[in-house]
Design a protein around this motif. Structure first.
Motif, PDB file in Angstrom:
ATOM      1  N   ASP A  41      45.900  83.746  38.209  1.00 49.16           N
ATOM      2  CA  ASP A  41      44.867  83.570  37.177  1.00 49.16           C
ATOM      3  C   ASP A  41      44.595  84.851  36.398  1.00 49.16           C
ATOM      4  N   ASP A  42      44.471  85.946  37.120  1.00 45.36           N
ATOM      5  CA  ASP A  42      44.043  87.191  36.478  1.00 45.36           C
ATOM      6  C   ASP A  42      45.141  87.904  35.694  1.00 45.36           C
ATOM      7  N   ASP A  43      46.418  87.560  35.916  1.00 39.37           N
ATOM      8  CA  ASP A  43      47.482  88.193  35.126  1.00 39.37           C
ATOM      9  C   ASP A  43      48.621  87.211  34.822  1.00 39.37           C
ATOM     10  N   LEU A  44      48.230  86.014  34.423  1.00 40.21           N
ATOM     11  CA  LEU A  44      49.188  84.955  34.111  1.00 40.21           C
ATOM     12  C   LEU A  44      50.234  85.445  33.116  1.00 40.21           C
ATOM     13  N   GLY A  45      51.490  85.320  33.480  1.00 41.33           N
ATOM     14  CA  GLY A  45      52.590  85.691  32.602  1.00 41.33           C
ATOM     15  C   GLY A  45      53.002  87.146  32.683  1.00 41.33           C
ATOM     16  N   ALA A  46      52.314  87.942  33.479  1.00 42.37           N
ATOM     17  CA  ALA A  46      52.676  89.359  33.601  1.00 42.37           C
ATOM     18  C   ALA A  46      54.082  89.475  34.183  1.00 42.37           C
ATOM     19  N   ILE A  47      54.844  90.373  33.614  1.00 42.37           N
ATOM     20  CA  ILE A  47      56.215  90.607  34.055  1.00 42.37           C
ATOM     21  C   ILE A  47      56.197  91.486  35.293  1.00 42.37           C
ATOM     22  N   LYS A  48      56.958  91.093  36.280  1.00 42.71           N
ATOM     23  CA  LYS A  48      57.118  91.896  37.492  1.00 42.71           C
ATOM     24  C   LYS A  48      58.340  92.779  37.268  1.00 42.71           C
ATOM     25  N   GLU A  49      58.075  94.054  37.001  1.00 44.75           N
ATOM     26  CA  GLU A  49      59.133  95.010  36.652  1.00 44.75           C
ATOM     27  C   GLU A  49      60.258  95.024  37.686  1.00 44.75           C
ATOM     28  N   GLY A  50      61.492  95.032  37.177  1.00 49.13           N
ATOM     29  CA  GLY A  50      62.667  95.106  38.039  1.00 49.13           C
ATOM     30  C   GLY A  50      63.048  93.790  38.691  1.00 49.13           C
ATOM     31  N   LYS A  51      62.309  92.736  38.407  1.00 51.18           N
ATOM     32  CA  LYS A  51      62.588  91.435  39.019  1.00 51.18           C
ATOM     33  C   LYS A  51      63.352  90.545  38.046  1.00 51.18           C
ATOM     34  N   TYR A  52      64.004  89.560  38.593  1.00 52.17           N
ATOM     35  CA  TYR A  52      64.744  88.591  37.803  1.00 52.17           C
ATOM     36  C   TYR A  52      63.917  87.313  37.681  1.00 52.17           C
ATOM     37  N   ALA A  53      63.910  86.759  36.485  1.00 50.05           N
ATOM     38  CA  ALA A  53      63.160  85.530  36.242  1.00 50.05           C
ATOM     39  C   ALA A  53      64.013  84.335  36.645  1.00 50.05           C
ATOM     40  N   GLN A  54      63.447  83.526  37.497  1.00 53.75           N
ATOM     41  CA  GLN A  54      64.135  82.297  37.867  1.00 53.75           C
ATOM     42  C   GLN A  54      63.134  81.269  38.379  1.00 53.75           C
ATOM     43  N   ILE A  55      63.471  80.013  38.137  1.00 50.07           N
ATOM     44  CA  ILE A  55      62.661  78.902  38.616  1.00 50.07           C
ATOM     45  C   ILE A  55      63.297  78.442  39.929  1.00 50.07           C
TER      46      ILE A  55
END
Length: 144
Positions: free
Chosen positions: A63-77
């Protein structure tokens, strides 16, 4: 008397708005299912709801940081499937991989997050219906 009637009207309006939102959500969810390429892993749209859960790596859903990018991580569902026959009961399946989270466009990020949240929204309705049906079955079997 008017108070009870007002509460009933409010409840009816709220249920109606949830149903309208659910229909809209399903339409958007199916569009994103195709656009995000999830249809290559899950061939039938309704099969998405057989998963126990769908999560996201590389982007925050908090809730508090919806959509924030996690540095160094790969985006996947990631989908979680439950197999009661297997030694390890829960298994993760990658539904879609998008590379480094930092390289996503704002539009891609929004679509990925919308898909996961939309899936969870619909899954909650299906879970509610499932338990409603189980309770109804239990009540009818007691009457026998």
């Amino acid at each position: 008397m008017s108070s009870a009637l007002d509460r009933l009207k409010n409840l009816t309006a709220q249920i109606s708005s949830y149903e309208l939102e659910r229909k809209s959500n399903l339409k958007t969810l199916e569009e994103l299912y195709l656009k995000l390429g999830i249809n290559t892993k899950v061939l039938h749209f309704d099969a998405l709801f057989e998963f126990k859960a769908i999560n996201l790596s590389g982007l925050s859903l908090a809730d508090d940081d919806l959509g924030a990018i996690k540095e160094g991580k790969y985006a996947q569902i990631i989908a979680i499937i439950y197999d009661k026959e297997a030694k390890v009961k829960n298994r993760n399946i990658s539904l879609a991989y998008y590379g480094r989270a930092e390289k996503l466009t704002p539009e891609q990020k929004n679509e990925i997050i919308s898909f996961v949240l939309g899936w969870r929204f619909e899954k909650s309705f299906r879970t509610l219906e499932h338990y409603h049906n189980l309770l109804a079955h239990l009540k009818s079997s007691r009457a026998v």
